[in-house]
Motif scaffolding. Structure first.
Motif, mmCIF file in Angstrom:
data_model
loop_
_atom_site.group_PDB
_atom_site.id
_atom_site.type_symbol
_atom_site.label_atom_id
_atom_site.label_comp_id
_atom_site.label_asym_id
_atom_site.label_seq_id
_atom_site.Cartn_x
_atom_site.Cartn_y
_atom_site.Cartn_z
ATOM 1 N N ASN A 89 0.282 86.232 68.505
ATOM 2 C CA ASN A 89 1.023 85.058 68.984
ATOM 3 C C ASN A 89 1.657 85.351 70.353
ATOM 4 O O ASN A 89 2.440 84.571 70.864
ATOM 5 N N PHE A 90 1.290 86.491 70.916
ATOM 6 C CA PHE A 90 1.799 86.877 72.232
ATOM 7 C C PHE A 90 0.733 86.617 73.290
ATOM 8 O O PHE A 90 0.968 85.976 74.313
ATOM 9 N N PHE A 91 -0.475 87.097 73.029
ATOM 10 C CA PHE A 91 -1.580 86.900 73.959
ATOM 11 C C PHE A 91 -2.543 85.878 73.404
ATOM 12 O O PHE A 91 -2.916 85.946 72.237
ATOM 13 N N ASN A 92 -2.968 84.940 74.256
ATOM 14 C CA ASN A 92 -3.992 83.976 73.832
ATOM 15 C C ASN A 92 -5.341 84.603 74.168
ATOM 16 O O ASN A 92 -5.987 84.226 75.145
ATOM 17 N N GLY A 93 -5.713 85.573 73.348
ATOM 18 C CA GLY A 93 -6.865 86.400 73.698
ATOM 19 C C GLY A 93 -8.152 85.960 73.012
ATOM 20 O O GLY A 93 -8.130 85.436 71.905
ATOM 21 N N ALA A 130 4.997 74.604 77.034
ATOM 22 C CA ALA A 130 5.389 73.938 78.290
ATOM 23 C C ALA A 130 4.160 73.388 79.010
ATOM 24 O O ALA A 130 4.202 72.301 79.591
ATOM 25 N N ASN A 131 3.064 74.135 78.932
ATOM 26 C CA ASN A 131 1.859 73.720 79.652
ATOM 27 C C ASN A 131 1.126 72.559 78.996
ATOM 28 O O ASN A 131 0.156 72.049 79.546
ATOM 29 N N ILE A 157 -6.271 78.131 84.395
ATOM 30 C CA ILE A 157 -5.108 79.005 84.164
ATOM 31 C C ILE A 157 -4.085 78.287 83.267
ATOM 32 O O ILE A 157 -3.513 78.870 82.350
ATOM 33 N N ARG A 158 -3.875 76.983 83.536
ATOM 34 C CA ARG A 158 -2.969 76.202 82.670
ATOM 35 C C ARG A 158 -3.533 76.112 81.257
ATOM 36 O O ARG A 158 -2.837 76.352 80.270
ATOM 37 N N TRP A 159 -4.803 75.750 81.168
ATOM 38 C CA TRP A 159 -5.442 75.500 79.874
ATOM 39 C C TRP A 159 -5.384 76.755 79.001
ATOM 40 O O TRP A 159 -5.095 76.703 77.818
ATOM 41 N N ALA A 160 -5.665 77.903 79.633
ATOM 42 C CA ALA A 160 -5.720 79.165 78.879
ATOM 43 C C ALA A 160 -4.316 79.634 78.492
ATOM 44 O O ALA A 160 -4.095 80.103 77.384
ATOM 45 N N THR A 161 -3.373 79.545 79.404
ATOM 46 C CA THR A 161 -2.040 80.155 79.233
ATOM 47 C C THR A 161 -2.186 81.473 78.466
ATOM 48 O O THR A 161 -1.834 81.584 77.283
#
Ligand code: HEM
Length: 422
Positions: A405-409, A336-337, A299-303
């Motif tokens: 640049n909103f979703f890391n999809g 931040a992550n 979850i952190r890695w993906a953000t």
């Protein structure tokens, strides 16, 4: 693909979506954290915004929700009139105390205890999906697995018919992927004039279709109530008043998009990270008790959500810069992550990482992700069930990223399965 870091800080352009297609520009974010943690970013078609990139700074801002408001200008980068903000205001774009009252309607359904009852169902769903998919040997992991699991679970919780799941996924893609041509064709937000839709969430006409769907479903639930969230929403009251039709539509849209797209992209990034870091994959497979910490690390890695926007309601000084009342302020959770001030070796994918108090769900503010416990459970169970297949799964082509640049999809991950468990 590596791209040279621009020589000048001013050359960093966090609105350049082509860069985000290739990678998350962690090198840019590191530079900003180190050299200009409250950085002014010009926009080609907007007023410009402040980028906040350090963990502790974002935390501090989140703790002042009335100074860095979600409600004044909304949470997207769009420059909106007060009427447009109000017209598209969901839980996510509301300030306390209005936010607190609305959130209380659904909070109980998303506590750790409440979501725990879904564990067996999640396990059964993922087992079935994996058993049906693996015999095909070569497939797109996103289409067959990452899309299916979160949406099937959400269908249960929301009370949407299972056969409608691809319709809802498609609408969610068009809403959140409003800068991705594959999802919205010519209606790409940064290239088309979408001002006629500015009163709709994500300035997207797909919102109208989602609203129609929501109203149709509400009619069904009035005739045949269930124990689902939609039934709860249409019957709930705030201070003696039912939710208005408009409030209900916005709430439905938020829950469907927030509950399916985020978890999908997180799973896809998780798979990619495991396949590209086979030492971590082997470690997880050798010790299944790591599934909890591995889920948290994924979850952190993906953000999955790179950022949300706030609006300053007064002049504030941050790192020697004066943020003026009315300025847009962007909280980059993704940066931040990877903040080395907070995480030990943040660029290392470590399935045993503890502690891991990341910001992928936000942190410190009233908007902390409502579905965080559900998402954690889904990803943990998914990992436990996927683990026996993992050693024999391999990338089978390039990973295709969303233009956003909103979703890391992630749109596609071609994989090949070479194992015997079919
Ligand atoms: C890994 C999966 C997920 C990620 C990365 C994620 C991320 C986020 C983030 C970053 C926020 C905003 C936090 C802030 O502004 O401080 C948020 C809010 C929210 N999320 Fe999630 N989310 C995920 C899964 C879910 C799920 C499964 C649901 C369930 C329906 C959900 C529902 C919501 C809602 C309703 C909000 C708005 C809460 C509010 O404004 O009070 N999310 N999420």
């Amino acid at each position: 693909m590596a791209i040279a870091t621009p020589a000048d800080l001013a050359d960093i352009d966090l609105t350049d979506l082509e860069t985000f297609v290739q990678r998350t520009p962690h090198d840019w974010f590191k530079r900003l954290r180190d050299e200009d943690p409250c950085h002014w970013q010009d926009e080609k078609s907007g007023r410009g915004f402040w980028s906040i990139t350090r963990y502790e700074d974002i935390l501090a801002l989140q703790k002042q929700p009335l100074v860095f408001s979600a409600g004044v200008g909304g949470t997207s980068l769009d420059d909106l009139t007060p009427e447009q903000v109000e017209a598209r205001m969901s839980l996510l774009d509301m300030d306390p105390p209005r936010h607190t009252r609305l959130r209380a309607l659904v909070n109980r359904g998303f506590t750790p205890k409440a979501v725990k009852v879904y564990e067996d169902r999640i396990r059964m769903l993922i087992r079935t999906i994996l058993e049906e998919t693996m015999p095909d040997r070569e497939f797109d992991f996103v289409d067959r697995i990452s899309i299916e699991l979160p949406m099937q679970i959400l269908s249960d919780i929301m009370g949407t018919p299972l056969e409608d799941r691809r319709t809802l996924v498609n609408l969610g893609d068009r809403l959140l992927g409003n800068t991705e041509p594959e999802f919205v064709g010519d209606l790409v937000k940064d290239q088309s004039d979408l001002s006629q839709y500015a009163h709709l969430p994500f300035s997207s006409p797909a919102a109208l279709e989602m609203f129609d769907y929501a109203l149709g479903l509400a009619d069904l639930k009035r005739a045949q109530p269930g124990e689902d969230v939609v039934t709860i929403l249409i019957n709930s009251e705030i201070d003696g008043d039912r939710l208005s039709e408009h409030e209900f539509k916005l709430f439905f849209l938020l829950l469907i998009t927030a509950g399916n797209e985020t978890t999908r992209h997180t799973m896809s990034h998780g798979l990619q990270a495991l396949l590209e870091n086979r030492d971590q994959l082997d470690r997880l497979c050798a010790d299944p008790s790591l599934a909890g910490s591995a889920a948290e690390e994924i979850i952190r890695w993906a953000t999955a959500v790179h950022h949300f926007r706030r609006t300053a309601t007064e002049d504030v000084e941050v790192h020697g810069r004066t943020i003026r009342e009315g300025d847009k302020v962007v909280l980059w959770f993704t940066s931040a992550n990877r903040d080395e001030r907070h995480f030990d070796a943040p660029m290392r994918f470590d399935v045993g990482r503890t502690p891991n108090k990341h910001m992928a769900f936000g942190l410190g503010g009233p908007h902390y992700c409502l579905g965080s416990h559900l998402a954690r459970l889904e990803i943990k169970v998914w990992l436990e069930e996927l683990a026996p297949y993992l050693p024999d799964l391999h990338l089978n082509g390039p990973v295709d990223r969303m233009r956003s640049n909103f979703f890391n999809g992630i749109k596609r991950i071609p994989v090949r399965y070479e194992g015997d468990r079919v």
